[in-house]
Design an enzyme around this catalytic site. Structure first.
Site, PDB file in Angstrom:
ATOM      1  N   ASP A 136       0.845  -1.201   0.000  1.00  0.00           N
ATOM      2  CA  ASP A 136       0.000   0.000   0.000  1.00  0.00           C
ATOM      3  C   ASP A 136       0.872   1.239   0.000  1.00  0.00           C
ATOM      4  OD1 ASP A 136      -2.056   2.010   0.852  1.00  0.00           O
ATOM      5  OD2 ASP A 136      -3.261   0.193   1.094  1.00  0.00           O
ATOM      6  N   ARG A 194     -17.626   9.161   1.304  1.00  0.00           N
ATOM      7  CA  ARG A 194     -18.787   8.391   0.827  1.00  0.00           C
ATOM      8  C   ARG A 194     -19.970   8.587   1.768  1.00  0.00           C
ATOM      9  NH1 ARG A 194     -15.532   2.962  -1.029  1.00  0.00           N
ATOM     10  NH2 ARG A 194     -14.015   3.734   0.465  1.00  0.00           N
ATOM     11  N   THR A 244     -20.073  -1.007  -0.382  1.00  0.00           N
ATOM     12  CA  THR A 244     -19.781  -1.807   0.807  1.00  0.00           C
ATOM     13  C   THR A 244     -19.389  -0.875   1.944  1.00  0.00           C
ATOM     14  OG1 THR A 244     -19.067  -3.634  -0.580  1.00  0.00           O
ATOM     15  CG2 THR A 244     -18.237  -3.634   1.667  1.00  0.00           C
ATOM     16  N   GLY A 283      -5.309   4.867   2.397  1.00  0.00           N
ATOM     17  CA  GLY A 283      -5.342   3.857   3.460  1.00  0.00           C
ATOM     18  C   GLY A 283      -4.629   4.344   4.707  1.00  0.00           C
ATOM     19  N   TYR A 301     -12.288   6.870 -12.772  1.00  0.00           N
ATOM     20  CA  TYR A 301     -12.452   5.639 -11.973  1.00  0.00           C
ATOM     21  C   TYR A 301     -13.149   4.562 -12.804  1.00  0.00           C
ATOM     22  CZ  TYR A 301     -13.973   2.744  -7.956  1.00  0.00           C
ATOM     23  OH  TYR A 301     -14.206   1.711  -7.060  1.00  0.00           O
ATOM     24  N   TYR A 335      -4.612 -10.819 -20.213  1.00  0.00           N
ATOM     25  CA  TYR A 335      -3.555 -11.656 -19.607  1.00  0.00           C
ATOM     26  C   TYR A 335      -3.993 -13.114 -19.546  1.00  0.00           C
ATOM     27  CZ  TYR A 335       0.040  -8.293 -18.297  1.00  0.00           C
ATOM     28  OH  TYR A 335       1.069  -7.384 -18.337  1.00  0.00           O
ATOM     29  N   ASN A 350       0.923  -4.216 -13.620  1.00  0.00           N
ATOM     30  CA  ASN A 350       2.017  -4.604 -12.716  1.00  0.00           C
ATOM     31  C   ASN A 350       1.611  -5.793 -11.848  1.00  0.00           C
ATOM     32  OD1 ASN A 350       3.706  -2.610 -13.683  1.00  0.00           O
ATOM     33  ND2 ASN A 350       3.170  -1.136 -12.085  1.00  0.00           N
ATOM     34  N   SER A 369      -6.668   1.271  -5.128  1.00  0.00           N
ATOM     35  CA  SER A 369      -7.296   2.335  -5.931  1.00  0.00           C
ATOM     36  C   SER A 369      -8.044   3.266  -4.991  1.00  0.00           C
ATOM     37  CB  SER A 369      -8.324   1.778  -6.935  1.00  0.00           C
ATOM     38  OG  SER A 369      -9.018   2.851  -7.568  1.00  0.00           O
TER      39      SER A 369
HETATM   40  P1  NAD Z   1      -9.749   2.420   0.372  1.00  0.00           P
HETATM   41  O1  NAD Z   1      -9.442   3.774  -0.146  1.00  0.00           O
HETATM   42  O2  NAD Z   1     -10.022   2.267   1.826  1.00  0.00           O
HETATM   43  O3  NAD Z   1      -8.596   1.385  -0.014  1.00  0.00           O
HETATM   44  C1  NAD Z   1      -7.807   1.499  -1.168  1.00  0.00           C
HETATM   45  C2  NAD Z   1      -6.363   1.286  -0.746  1.00  0.00           C
HETATM   46  O4  NAD Z   1      -5.519   1.308  -1.922  1.00  0.00           O
HETATM   47  C3  NAD Z   1      -5.836   2.381   0.178  1.00  0.00           C
HETATM   48  O5  NAD Z   1      -5.210   1.803   1.303  1.00  0.00           O
HETATM   49  C4  NAD Z   1      -4.833   3.144  -0.684  1.00  0.00           C
HETATM   50  O6  NAD Z   1      -3.816   3.759   0.070  1.00  0.00           O
HETATM   51  C5  NAD Z   1      -4.347   2.048  -1.609  1.00  0.00           C
HETATM   52  N1  NAD Z   1      -3.762   2.512  -2.864  1.00  0.00           N
HETATM   53  C6  NAD Z   1      -4.303   3.361  -3.771  1.00  0.00           C
HETATM   54  N2  NAD Z   1      -3.470   3.527  -4.813  1.00  0.00           N
HETATM   55  C7  NAD Z   1      -2.380   2.740  -4.588  1.00  0.00           C
HETATM   56  C8  NAD Z   1      -1.191   2.462  -5.305  1.00  0.00           C
HETATM   57  N3  NAD Z   1      -0.922   3.053  -6.464  1.00  0.00           N
HETATM   58  N4  NAD Z   1      -0.299   1.586  -4.776  1.00  0.00           N
HETATM   59  C9  NAD Z   1      -0.533   0.994  -3.576  1.00  0.00           C
HETATM   60  N5  NAD Z   1      -1.658   1.233  -2.844  1.00  0.00           N
HETATM   61  C10 NAD Z   1      -2.566   2.084  -3.348  1.00  0.00           C
HETATM   62  O7  NAD Z   1     -10.997   1.881  -0.493  1.00  0.00           O
HETATM   63  P2  NAD Z   1     -11.856   0.554  -0.376  1.00  0.00           P
HETATM   64  O8  NAD Z   1     -13.266   0.948  -0.238  1.00  0.00           O
HETATM   65  O9  NAD Z   1     -11.260  -0.369   0.616  1.00  0.00           O
HETATM   66  O10 NAD Z   1     -11.680  -0.034  -1.825  1.00  0.00           O
HETATM   67  C11 NAD Z   1     -10.775  -1.096  -2.100  1.00  0.00           C
HETATM   68  C12 NAD Z   1     -10.957  -1.581  -3.539  1.00  0.00           C
HETATM   69  O11 NAD Z   1     -12.290  -2.068  -3.716  1.00  0.00           O
HETATM   70  C13 NAD Z   1     -10.748  -0.489  -4.579  1.00  0.00           C
HETATM   71  O12 NAD Z   1     -10.068  -1.041  -5.696  1.00  0.00           O
HETATM   72  C14 NAD Z   1     -12.157  -0.101  -4.974  1.00  0.00           C
HETATM   73  O13 NAD Z   1     -12.211   0.371  -6.299  1.00  0.00           O
HETATM   74  C15 NAD Z   1     -12.899  -1.411  -4.818  1.00  0.00           C
HETATM   75  N6  NAD Z   1     -14.328  -1.171  -4.544  1.00  0.00           N
HETATM   76  C16 NAD Z   1     -14.753  -0.743  -3.332  1.00  0.00           C
HETATM   77  C17 NAD Z   1     -16.107  -0.509  -3.131  1.00  0.00           C
HETATM   78  C18 NAD Z   1     -16.648  -0.064  -1.795  1.00  0.00           C
HETATM   79  O14 NAD Z   1     -17.854   0.167  -1.688  1.00  0.00           O
HETATM   80  N7  NAD Z   1     -15.875   0.062  -0.739  1.00  0.00           N
HETATM   81  C19 NAD Z   1     -17.020  -0.699  -4.185  1.00  0.00           C
HETATM   82  C20 NAD Z   1     -16.527  -1.100  -5.415  1.00  0.00           C
HETATM   83  C21 NAD Z   1     -15.184  -1.364  -5.588  1.00  0.00           C
HETATM   84  N1  UDP Z   2     -24.205  11.075  -1.042  1.00  0.00           N
HETATM   85  C1  UDP Z   2     -24.952  11.981  -0.325  1.00  0.00           C
HETATM   86  N2  UDP Z   2     -24.345  12.686   0.665  1.00  0.00           N
HETATM   87  C2  UDP Z   2     -23.034  12.504   0.999  1.00  0.00           C
HETATM   88  C3  UDP Z   2     -22.282  11.559   0.273  1.00  0.00           C
HETATM   89  C4  UDP Z   2     -22.888  10.863  -0.747  1.00  0.00           C
HETATM   90  O1  UDP Z   2     -26.145  12.175  -0.594  1.00  0.00           O
HETATM   91  O2  UDP Z   2     -22.560  13.184   1.934  1.00  0.00           O
HETATM   92  C5  UDP Z   2     -24.872  10.320  -2.113  1.00  0.00           C
HETATM   93  C6  UDP Z   2     -24.151  10.325  -3.431  1.00  0.00           C
HETATM   94  O3  UDP Z   2     -24.506  11.454  -4.186  1.00  0.00           O
HETATM   95  C7  UDP Z   2     -24.647   9.027  -4.050  1.00  0.00           C
HETATM   96  C8  UDP Z   2     -24.853   8.115  -2.837  1.00  0.00           C
HETATM   97  O4  UDP Z   2     -24.940   8.969  -1.708  1.00  0.00           O
HETATM   98  O5  UDP Z   2     -25.892   9.226  -4.673  1.00  0.00           O
HETATM   99  C9  UDP Z   2     -23.723   7.123  -2.631  1.00  0.00           C
HETATM  100  O6  UDP Z   2     -22.538   7.857  -2.652  1.00  0.00           O
HETATM  101  P1  UDP Z   2     -21.132   7.216  -2.289  1.00  0.00           P
HETATM  102  O7  UDP Z   2     -20.122   8.293  -2.440  1.00  0.00           O
HETATM  103  O8  UDP Z   2     -21.223   6.516  -0.991  1.00  0.00           O
HETATM  104  O9  UDP Z   2     -20.906   6.092  -3.373  1.00  0.00           O
HETATM  105  P2  UDP Z   2     -21.196   5.993  -4.953  1.00  0.00           P
HETATM  106  O10 UDP Z   2     -22.199   4.932  -5.048  1.00  0.00           O
HETATM  107  O11 UDP Z   2     -21.721   7.285  -5.475  1.00  0.00           O
HETATM  108  O12 UDP Z   2     -19.877   5.668  -5.518  1.00  0.00           O
END
Ligand code: NAD
Ligand code: UDP
Length: 317
Positions: A39, A194, A183, A44, A153, A167, A107, A83
């Site tokens: 990370d 969020r 989530t 994070g 994104y 791949y 990578n 990410s």
């Molecule tokens: P988060 O921001 O808590 O975790 C992402 C982590 O990736 C962080 O610790 C950040 O420092 C690290 N990171 C970012 N760019 C990096 C890089 N170039 N090299 C090394 N580390 C890097 O977010 P999260 O909610 O835990 O999401 C984790 C993954 O799940 C992401 O890929 C996200 O797109 C995917 N995802 C999450 C949700 C959700 O609702 N939480 C939904 C859809 C997809």
């Molecule tokens: N949202 C909101 N108030 C906030 C943050 C988010 O109303 O303070 C809304 C946002 O516009 C979206 C939904 O809540 O419609 C979920 O947003 P989030 O950023 O959690 O995730 P997304 O599904 O948009 O990636």
């Protein structure tokens, strides 16, 4: 001890200090694997690793997945979770977000190829954009604006999926793609931006809950333990085709804000703010494929999950 340890298969988790990544590391350790979290800490936090950092089977490497990851020793699984994941975070870091979805993905795929490891990509419901099909099955190709603020994104993740398939077809890497829907759970950053962290922090502080637009847009929220169970099932029993992981219990954002006020027992009111550009109007996973292929479905209801997440936020807000 060390001799036993080195015989265990090893998993490498990029984004391992993030919200989902840290829960995943913990679950992999509990499954008897050695785990290396990689990370760069852009979104994070090392605090997320605190409860298992001293486990001798765990290792943390502060590194950027975009700069190439070269490791000695064997690796059985590569899980690419690095990410920025919240709209304000990827809006603030659009080039980095594009790079980690594209260069970072190649990578991590390269690492999997070199080690003959199974690769799993954390993709997202955002590949469906502002969906015209509801609920969203995996064979829906989506409705994404490539040049809007979410494009960095959404398109990076779509490209990441294309790389995983390339791949597999070209280098025969054993790949998985999970499309994660919204989530929540402990270890989300308070300032992540969020809806769940914003609403919980606002409700605990007694501040107004900032609902964007009129709050009629919908989301379907999954608790992190259910999600992680689904990711592990996909790793162990999945195939190369994308699989949705999420909780189909759909609510409007207004209902979500009201539920959080109720669960918090807060006197906060709701304040309507401008809707962000390209904010998807509806989102609910069709999880029939996950159900059939992985025998998976969420077990934690929305309210029960929010209660657990709230317990965590009360300790950090
Ligand atoms: P988060 O921001 O808590 O975790 C992402 C982590 O990736 C962080 O610790 C950040 O420092 C690290 N990171 C970012 N760019 C990096 C890089 N170039 N090299 C090394 N580390 C890097 O977010 P999260 O909610 O835990 O999401 C984790 C993954 O799940 C992401 O890929 C996200 O797109 C995917 N995802 C999450 C949700 C959700 O609702 N939480 C939904 C859809 C997809
Ligand atoms: N949202 C909101 N108030 C906030 C943050 C988010 O109303 O303070 C809304 C946002 O516009 C979206 C939904 O809540 O419609 C979920 O947003 P989030 O950023 O959690 O995730 P997304 O599904 O948009 O990636």
């Amino acid at each position: 001890m060390a001799a036993t340890s080195t015989r265990k298969p090893r998993a490498v988790v990029s984004g391992g200090a993030g919200f989902i990544g840290s829960h995943l590391c913990e679950a992999l350790l509990a499954r008897g694997l050695r785990v290396m979290a990689i990370d760069n800490l852009i979104t994070g936090n090392r605090d997320n690793l605190r409860s298992f950092e001293s486990n001798p089977d765990f290792e943390f490497k502060q590194a950027d997945a975009n700069h190439g990851i070269f490791l000695g020793g064997d690796v059985r699984y590569v899980l690419h979770f690095a990410s920025p994941a919240s709209p304000p975070q990827y809006d603030a870091n659009p080039i980095h977000t594009l790079k980690v979805g594209t260069i970072g993905t190649t990578n991590m795929l390269g690492l999997a190829r070199a080690k003959d490891a199974t690769f799993l990509l954390a993709s997202t419901s955002e590949v469906y954009g502002d969906p015209l099909v509801h609920p969203q099955p995996e064979d829906y190709w989506g409705n994404v604006n490539p040049i809007g603020p979410r494009g960095c994104y959404d398109e990076a993740k779509r490209c990441a999926e294309a790389f995983a398939m390339a791949y597999r077809r070209t280098h025969h890497v054993d790949t998985r793609i999970v499309r994660i829907f919204n989530t929540h759970g402990p270890r989300m950053q308070v300032r992540d931006g969020r809806a769940v962290p914003n609403f919980m922090a606002q409700a605990i502080r007694g501040e107004p809950l900032t609902v964007y637009g009129d709050g009629s847009q919908t989301r379907s929220l999954c608790y992190v333990s259910d999600l992680v169970r689904g990711v592990l099932a996909a790793l162990e029993r999945g195939d190369e085709m994308p699989v949705n992981l999420g909780n189909p219990q759909e609510v409007t954002v207004l209902e979500l804000a009201e539920t959080i006020i109720k669960l918090t027992g807060s006197k906060s009111r709701i304040e309507l703010e401008e809707l962000p550009v390209d904010d998807p109007k509806q989102r609910r996973p069709d999880i029939s494929r996950a159900n059939k292929l992985l025998d998976w479905e969420p077990e934690v209801t929305l309210e029960d999950g929010l209660r657990k997440t709230l317990e965590y936020f009360r300790t950090v807000v």
